[in-house]
Enzyme design. Structure first.
Site, PDB file in Angstrom:
ATOM      1  N   ASP A  19       0.832  -1.211   0.000  1.00  0.00           N
ATOM      2  CA  ASP A  19       0.000   0.000   0.000  1.00  0.00           C
ATOM      3  C   ASP A  19       0.866   1.261   0.000  1.00  0.00           C
ATOM      4  O   ASP A  19       1.969   1.260   0.542  1.00  0.00           O
ATOM      5  CB  ASP A  19      -0.897  -0.036   1.251  1.00  0.00           C
ATOM      6  CG  ASP A  19      -2.055   0.938   1.141  1.00  0.00           C
ATOM      7  OD1 ASP A  19      -2.318   1.453   0.029  1.00  0.00           O
ATOM      8  OD2 ASP A  19      -2.698   1.192   2.176  1.00  0.00           O
ATOM      9  N   ASN A  67     -10.783  -2.810  -6.119  1.00  0.00           N
ATOM     10  CA  ASN A  67      -9.996  -1.806  -6.855  1.00  0.00           C
ATOM     11  C   ASN A  67     -10.644  -1.369  -8.174  1.00  0.00           C
ATOM     12  O   ASN A  67     -10.255  -0.360  -8.750  1.00  0.00           O
ATOM     13  CB  ASN A  67      -8.563  -2.296  -7.110  1.00  0.00           C
ATOM     14  CG  ASN A  67      -7.685  -2.253  -5.879  1.00  0.00           C
ATOM     15  OD1 ASN A  67      -6.732  -3.010  -5.748  1.00  0.00           O
ATOM     16  ND2 ASN A  67      -7.987  -1.353  -4.938  1.00  0.00           N
TER      17      ASN A  67
END
Ligand code: FPP
Length: 241
Positions: A19, A67
C-alpha cells in the site's frame, strides 16, 4: 538481541499488502500510476531478497476485487502495468527459479492478460526456489464464496455430502489450496487493516504494519521486519509453558 532470537526460523510464507503507491506519487506531484510503476520495481527487489532471507513463499496483493472502483484511467493503467510486468520480468523469473502463481477471479480480467498469466504459470511450473503468488482481482470474501459455490456443486452432483464439509475440505476449494498459510502478513503505508486479503488463510498469521510507503520499502527494511517476526511467540490458540 540474544542468540536465541537470532536463530529463530524465518517465516516460511510472507504475504504483503503493498500500500501507498498513490501517496508516494502524490508527494512528488505525479499521477498515481507513477507510484504504481515505482511499486512494480520494488516487487522485483523484494522477490530477489526472499531466498537469502529464508522465505520460500511470497504472496503479494496487486489488485483487489474492490480496486475496480478506482478511476477508469487508473484501472486501465494498472492492467497495462501487469501485462508489461509479465512481458518484462518473465525471462528473469523463469531463469531465477521463481514459480509464479496467480490467485483471484480471472473472469473479469481481459483475455490477453489471462493468457499471459496462464503462460507464465506454465513456464515457471518446474521452479522451486521461491513461490511467488500474485493476487489479482482477489478478495478474501469472494474467494471463500467461490469455494463454497464449487463445494455446493460437488454436493449437488453427489460427489460429496454435507457431512464432508469441514475446514479441510473447504480449504481444498480455495485459490490457495496448494499454498501453506502465511506466517506473516506485512502491510505498508501506515494503514492497520487487512482489506479483504487472505481472510481464511491468515487466521493465525502474525501481522506487521509499517509506515513506509510501498515504493520506499527496501530489502533492508524487509529484512528488519523478518527479524522482528523471529522474536515473536506464536501459540496458534494454545498455551505455552
Ligand atoms: C496500493 O497503493 C497499491 C495497489 C492497489 C496496486 C499494487 C500494485 C503494484 C505494487 C504494482 C505492481 C504489481 C505487480 C505484481 C507488477 P494505493 O494506490 O492504494 O496507494 P494509496 O493508498 O497511497 O492511494
Amino acid at each position: 538481541m540474544s542468540d536465541k532470537t537470532d536463530t529463530k526460523a524465518a517465516p516460511h510464507h510472507v504475504a504483503i499488502i503493498m500500500d501507498g503507491n498513490g501517496r508516494w506519487a502524490q508527494q512528488r506531484g505525479r499521477p498515481r500510476l507513477f507510484g504504481h510503476h515505482a511499486g512494480a520495481r520494488r516487487v522485483r527487489q523484494i522477490v530477489e531478497a526472499c531466498p537469502g532471507q529464508g522465505v520460500k513463499y511470497l504472496t503479494i496483493f496487486a489488485f483487489s476485487t474492490e480496486n475496480w472502483k478506482r478511476t477508469q484511467t487508473e484501472v486501465a493503467g494498472l492492467m497495462s502495468l501487469f501485462r508489461r510486468y509479465i512481458e518484462r520480468e518473465a525471462k528473469a523469473l523463469i531463469e531465477n527459479g521463481i514459480r509464479v502463481r496467480f490467485i483471484g477471479d480471472r473472469i473479469r480480467l481481459d483475455d490477453k492478460l489471462v493468457a499471459m498469466m496462464d503462460e507464465l504459470e506454465l513456464l515457471t511450473a518446474h521452479n522451486d526456489l521461491v513461490h511467488l503468488t500474485v493476487a489479482l482481482n482477489y478478495g478474501g470474501r469472494d474467494e471463500v464464496t467461490r469455494a463454497a459455490k464449487r463445494l455446493a456443486f460437488e454436493i449437488e452432483q453427489g460427489r460429496l455430502t454435507h457431512e464432508d464439509v469441514d475446514a479441510e475440505t473447504l480449504s481444498k476449494f480455495l485459490d490457495t489450496h496448494v499454498l501453506p498459510d502465511p506466517d506473516l502478513v506485512i502491510r505498508t503505508s501506515g494503514e492497520a487493516r487487512i482489506s479483504n486479503f487472505l481472510l481464511w488463510q491468515s487466521a493465525y498469521s502474525e501481522y506487521e504494519f509499517v509506515d513506509t510507503l510501498w515504493p520506499d520499502f527496501t530489502a533492508t527494511e524487509f529484512a528488519k521486519v523478518l527479524s522482528s517476526y523471529g522474536r515473536r511467540n506464536r501459540r496458534f490458540g494454545a498455551v505455552t509453558v
